[in-house]
Write a protein that holds these residues in place. Structure first.
Motif, PDB file in Angstrom:
ATOM      1  N   LEU A 103       3.127   5.247  -1.833  1.00  0.00           N
ATOM      2  CA  LEU A 103       3.665   4.036  -2.437  1.00  0.00           C
ATOM      3  C   LEU A 103       2.775   3.666  -3.620  1.00  0.00           C
ATOM      4  O   LEU A 103       1.643   3.220  -3.443  1.00  0.00           O
ATOM      5  CB  LEU A 103       3.704   2.890  -1.423  1.00  0.00           C
ATOM      6  N   PHE A 104       3.285   3.880  -4.835  1.00  0.00           N
ATOM      7  CA  PHE A 104       2.523   3.647  -6.057  1.00  0.00           C
ATOM      8  C   PHE A 104       2.725   2.228  -6.573  1.00  0.00           C
ATOM      9  O   PHE A 104       3.847   1.716  -6.584  1.00  0.00           O
ATOM     10  CB  PHE A 104       2.950   4.632  -7.149  1.00  0.00           C
ATOM     11  N   LEU A 105       1.617   1.615  -7.032  1.00  0.00           N
ATOM     12  CA  LEU A 105       1.658   0.296  -7.644  1.00  0.00           C
ATOM     13  C   LEU A 105       1.040   0.344  -9.033  1.00  0.00           C
ATOM     14  O   LEU A 105       0.139   1.142  -9.290  1.00  0.00           O
ATOM     15  CB  LEU A 105       0.885  -0.723  -6.810  1.00  0.00           C
ATOM     16  N   ILE A 106       1.533  -0.531  -9.902  1.00  0.00           N
ATOM     17  CA  ILE A 106       0.947  -0.745 -11.224  1.00  0.00           C
ATOM     18  C   ILE A 106       0.668  -2.239 -11.349  1.00  0.00           C
ATOM     19  O   ILE A 106       1.579  -3.055 -11.130  1.00  0.00           O
ATOM     20  CB  ILE A 106       1.906  -0.308 -12.355  1.00  0.00           C
ATOM     21  N   PRO A 107      -0.567  -2.644 -11.651  1.00  0.00           N
ATOM     22  CA  PRO A 107      -0.873  -4.071 -11.769  1.00  0.00           C
ATOM     23  C   PRO A 107       0.089  -4.780 -12.718  1.00  0.00           C
ATOM     24  O   PRO A 107       0.337  -4.314 -13.829  1.00  0.00           O
ATOM     25  CB  PRO A 107      -2.301  -4.082 -12.317  1.00  0.00           C
ATOM     26  N   GLY A 108       0.636  -5.895 -12.244  1.00  0.00           N
ATOM     27  CA  GLY A 108       1.538  -6.681 -13.069  1.00  0.00           C
ATOM     28  C   GLY A 108       2.986  -6.254 -13.002  1.00  0.00           C
ATOM     29  O   GLY A 108       3.876  -6.981 -13.442  1.00  0.00           O
ATOM     30  N   VAL A 109       3.268  -5.070 -12.440  1.00  0.00           N
ATOM     31  CA  VAL A 109       4.647  -4.579 -12.314  1.00  0.00           C
ATOM     32  C   VAL A 109       5.132  -4.880 -10.903  1.00  0.00           C
ATOM     33  O   VAL A 109       4.472  -4.546  -9.925  1.00  0.00           O
ATOM     34  CB  VAL A 109       4.732  -3.057 -12.595  1.00  0.00           C
ATOM     35  N   ARG A 110       6.276  -5.516 -10.806  1.00  0.00           N
ATOM     36  CA  ARG A 110       6.761  -5.968  -9.490  1.00  0.00           C
ATOM     37  C   ARG A 110       7.374  -4.844  -8.663  1.00  0.00           C
ATOM     38  O   ARG A 110       7.317  -4.871  -7.443  1.00  0.00           O
ATOM     39  CB  ARG A 110       7.764  -7.112  -9.673  1.00  0.00           C
ATOM     40  N   GLU A 111       7.973  -3.866  -9.328  1.00  0.00           N
ATOM     41  CA  GLU A 111       8.563  -2.752  -8.590  1.00  0.00           C
ATOM     42  C   GLU A 111       7.481  -1.749  -8.175  1.00  0.00           C
ATOM     43  O   GLU A 111       6.426  -1.678  -8.794  1.00  0.00           O
ATOM     44  CB  GLU A 111       9.627  -2.034  -9.432  1.00  0.00           C
ATOM     45  N   LEU A 151      12.537   4.223  -7.013  1.00  0.00           N
ATOM     46  CA  LEU A 151      11.941   2.935  -7.329  1.00  0.00           C
ATOM     47  C   LEU A 151      12.340   1.933  -6.257  1.00  0.00           C
ATOM     48  O   LEU A 151      13.514   1.838  -5.896  1.00  0.00           O
ATOM     49  CB  LEU A 151      12.431   2.463  -8.701  1.00  0.00           C
ATOM     50  N   HIS A 152      11.336   1.215  -5.737  1.00  0.00           N
ATOM     51  CA  HIS A 152      11.601   0.212  -4.704  1.00  0.00           C
ATOM     52  C   HIS A 152      11.710  -1.153  -5.372  1.00  0.00           C
ATOM     53  O   HIS A 152      10.922  -1.488  -6.251  1.00  0.00           O
ATOM     54  CB  HIS A 152      10.466   0.206  -3.677  1.00  0.00           C
ATOM     55  N   CYS A 153      12.688  -1.942  -4.933  1.00  0.00           N
ATOM     56  CA  CYS A 153      12.938  -3.229  -5.585  1.00  0.00           C
ATOM     57  C   CYS A 153      11.739  -4.163  -5.464  1.00  0.00           C
ATOM     58  O   CYS A 153      10.838  -3.958  -4.652  1.00  0.00           O
ATOM     59  CB  CYS A 153      14.183  -3.889  -5.003  1.00  0.00           C
ATOM     60  N   ALA A 154      11.761  -5.221  -6.257  1.00  0.00           N
ATOM     61  CA  ALA A 154      10.599  -6.101  -6.422  1.00  0.00           C
ATOM     62  C   ALA A 154      10.492  -7.216  -5.380  1.00  0.00           C
ATOM     63  O   ALA A 154       9.530  -7.984  -5.410  1.00  0.00           O
ATOM     64  CB  ALA A 154      10.647  -6.730  -7.816  1.00  0.00           C
ATOM     65  N   ARG A 155      11.429  -7.318  -4.456  1.00  0.00           N
ATOM     66  CA  ARG A 155      11.459  -8.484  -3.569  1.00  0.00           C
ATOM     67  C   ARG A 155      10.153  -8.743  -2.826  1.00  0.00           C
ATOM     68  O   ARG A 155       9.671  -9.866  -2.782  1.00  0.00           O
ATOM     69  CB  ARG A 155      12.587  -8.330  -2.544  1.00  0.00           C
ATOM     70  N   SER A 156       9.576  -7.719  -2.211  1.00  0.00           N
ATOM     71  CA  SER A 156       8.373  -7.940  -1.398  1.00  0.00           C
ATOM     72  C   SER A 156       7.192  -8.387  -2.257  1.00  0.00           C
ATOM     73  O   SER A 156       6.425  -9.279  -1.863  1.00  0.00           O
ATOM     74  CB  SER A 156       7.999  -6.673  -0.620  1.00  0.00           C
ATOM     75  N   VAL A 157       7.047  -7.793  -3.442  1.00  0.00           N
ATOM     76  CA  VAL A 157       5.948  -8.176  -4.335  1.00  0.00           C
ATOM     77  C   VAL A 157       6.164  -9.589  -4.869  1.00  0.00           C
ATOM     78  O   VAL A 157       5.219 -10.373  -4.992  1.00  0.00           O
ATOM     79  CB  VAL A 157       5.814  -7.164  -5.489  1.00  0.00           C
ATOM     80  N   MET A 158       7.412  -9.935  -5.144  1.00  0.00           N
ATOM     81  CA  MET A 158       7.719 -11.283  -5.615  1.00  0.00           C
ATOM     82  C   MET A 158       7.440 -12.317  -4.524  1.00  0.00           C
ATOM     83  O   MET A 158       6.859 -13.369  -4.789  1.00  0.00           O
ATOM     84  CB  MET A 158       9.176 -11.362  -6.077  1.00  0.00           C
ATOM     85  N   ARG A 159       7.836 -12.008  -3.300  1.00  0.00           N
ATOM     86  CA  ARG A 159       7.592 -12.943  -2.193  1.00  0.00           C
ATOM     87  C   ARG A 159       6.098 -13.133  -1.968  1.00  0.00           C
ATOM     88  O   ARG A 159       5.623 -14.233  -1.694  1.00  0.00           O
ATOM     89  CB  ARG A 159       8.239 -12.423  -0.913  1.00  0.00           C
ATOM     90  N   ALA A 160       5.352 -12.042  -2.050  1.00  0.00           N
ATOM     91  CA  ALA A 160       3.907 -12.100  -1.804  1.00  0.00           C
ATOM     92  C   ALA A 160       3.142 -12.693  -2.985  1.00  0.00           C
ATOM     93  O   ALA A 160       1.990 -13.100  -2.828  1.00  0.00           O
ATOM     94  CB  ALA A 160       3.376 -10.697  -1.502  1.00  0.00           C
ATOM     95  N   LYS A 161       3.768 -12.711  -4.169  1.00  0.00           N
ATOM     96  CA  LYS A 161       3.115 -13.205  -5.391  1.00  0.00           C
ATOM     97  C   LYS A 161       1.777 -12.485  -5.628  1.00  0.00           C
ATOM     98  O   LYS A 161       0.785 -13.090  -6.015  1.00  0.00           O
ATOM     99  CB  LYS A 161       2.907 -14.714  -5.317  1.00  0.00           C
ATOM    100  N   ILE A 162       1.801 -11.180  -5.388  1.00  0.00           N
ATOM    101  CA  ILE A 162       0.583 -10.371  -5.505  1.00  0.00           C
ATOM    102  C   ILE A 162      -0.064 -10.484  -6.878  1.00  0.00           C
ATOM    103  O   ILE A 162      -1.284 -10.528  -6.995  1.00  0.00           O
ATOM    104  CB  ILE A 162       0.903  -8.890  -5.199  1.00  0.00           C
ATOM    105  N   TRP A 163       0.752 -10.525  -7.924  1.00  0.00           N
ATOM    106  CA  TRP A 163       0.197 -10.509  -9.274  1.00  0.00           C
ATOM    107  C   TRP A 163       0.080 -11.912  -9.887  1.00  0.00           C
ATOM    108  O   TRP A 163      -0.061 -12.046 -11.090  1.00  0.00           O
ATOM    109  CB  TRP A 163       1.051  -9.611 -10.188  1.00  0.00           C
ATOM    110  N   VAL A 164       0.145 -12.946  -9.036  1.00  0.00           N
ATOM    111  CA  VAL A 164       0.023 -14.323  -9.526  1.00  0.00           C
ATOM    112  C   VAL A 164      -1.337 -14.873  -9.098  1.00  0.00           C
ATOM    113  O   VAL A 164      -1.516 -15.300  -7.949  1.00  0.00           O
ATOM    114  CB  VAL A 164       1.156 -15.211  -8.960  1.00  0.00           C
ATOM    115  N   PRO A 165      -2.335 -14.867  -9.985  1.00  0.00           N
ATOM    116  CA  PRO A 165      -3.698 -15.268  -9.615  1.00  0.00           C
ATOM    117  C   PRO A 165      -3.794 -16.657  -8.993  1.00  0.00           C
ATOM    118  O   PRO A 165      -4.631 -16.899  -8.129  1.00  0.00           O
ATOM    119  CB  PRO A 165      -4.460 -15.220 -10.953  1.00  0.00           C
ATOM    120  N   GLU A 166      -2.909 -17.576  -9.404  1.00  0.00           N
ATOM    121  CA  GLU A 166      -2.980 -18.944  -8.876  1.00  0.00           C
ATOM    122  C   GLU A 166      -2.712 -18.999  -7.371  1.00  0.00           C
ATOM    123  O   GLU A 166      -3.068 -19.974  -6.713  1.00  0.00           O
ATOM    124  CB  GLU A 166      -1.961 -19.848  -9.590  1.00  0.00           C
ATOM    125  N   THR A 167      -2.072 -17.962  -6.822  1.00  0.00           N
ATOM    126  CA  THR A 167      -1.752 -17.959  -5.393  1.00  0.00           C
ATOM    127  C   THR A 167      -2.792 -17.215  -4.557  1.00  0.00           C
ATOM    128  O   THR A 167      -2.694 -17.185  -3.336  1.00  0.00           O
ATOM    129  CB  THR A 167      -0.374 -17.302  -5.145  1.00  0.00           C
TER     130      THR A 167
END
Length: 197
Positions: A103-111, A151-167
């Motif tokens: 499972l590959f991630l790119i910082p700032g990319v939701r998918e 490509l896996h959809c962005a829902r889980s990353v959006m829910r987790a707010k992984i790339w949102v420093p304020e959270t």
């Protein structure tokens, strides 16, 4: 443990969820197209899922500078094994059970990009020498044959707010790694002594 109702069959599970979306099934490739290649080349981090000969699963984080996973061709990847603690859990698992997930991630990319396939361990110098770092050549690497890529959809990353420093939680909430390791080693030692007694 409290009484828990478990799903008893695949059909029961399918009845709960219904049929998968047609597009979700059609997006799966059996090779790496230009988009998959670009995603992997830009990714500094992925999770490697393996399982041992008894079916026990393991997930291991892998990271380095983008491009550390080499694309050999449109169906094969090379993951050089960087120096670590020599547990080599993933390598031993692959030796006995070659099926893996990535499972590959790119910082700032939701998918995220999912790769499923089969891996084999190589110690071929012609593949590993180009991944020399600090005078050290990887002892082995995984050659991964791609069976599925999508490509896996962005829902889980959006829910987790992984790339949102304020959270992000306050670091004081999580003890230091040194403290956690120390406590875990103490617990492990106590368990071993209990078995001896």
């Amino acid at each position: 443990m409290v009484s828990i109702a478990f799903v008893q069959s695949e059909q029961q599970l399918r009845d709960l969820y219904g049929a998968p979306d047609t597009l979700a099934l059609r997006k799966v490739l059996d090779h790496l197209d230009v988009h998959c290649r670009n995603f992997i080349s830009a990714s500094p981090f992925f999770m490697l899922a393996t399982h041992d000969r008894d079916g026990h699963s393991d997930a291991s984080p892998r990271g380095d500078q983008p491009g550390f996973v080499e694309i050999l061709d449109d169906r094969h990847l090379l993951l050089p094994d960087k120096p670590g603690n020599n547990r080599i859990d993933s390598l031993i698992n692959v030796f006995h059970s070659p099926s893996i997930g990535m499972l590959f991630l790119i910082p700032g990319v939701r998918e995220t990009l999912r790769i499923n396939g089969e891996a084999r361990i190589t110690c071929d110098p012609s593949l590993l020498l180009k991944h020399e770092e600090g005078g050290k050549v990887p002892k082995t690497g995984l050659v991964i044959e791609v069976r599925e890529a999508f490509l896996h959809c962005a829902r889980s990353v959006m829910r987790a707010k992984i790339w949102v420093p304020e959270t992000w939680p306050d670091r004081k909430v999580v003890p230091s790694a040194g403290r956690i390791w120390s406590d875990h080693i103490a617990l492990s030692s106590a368990a071993e002594q209990g078995e001896v007694q």
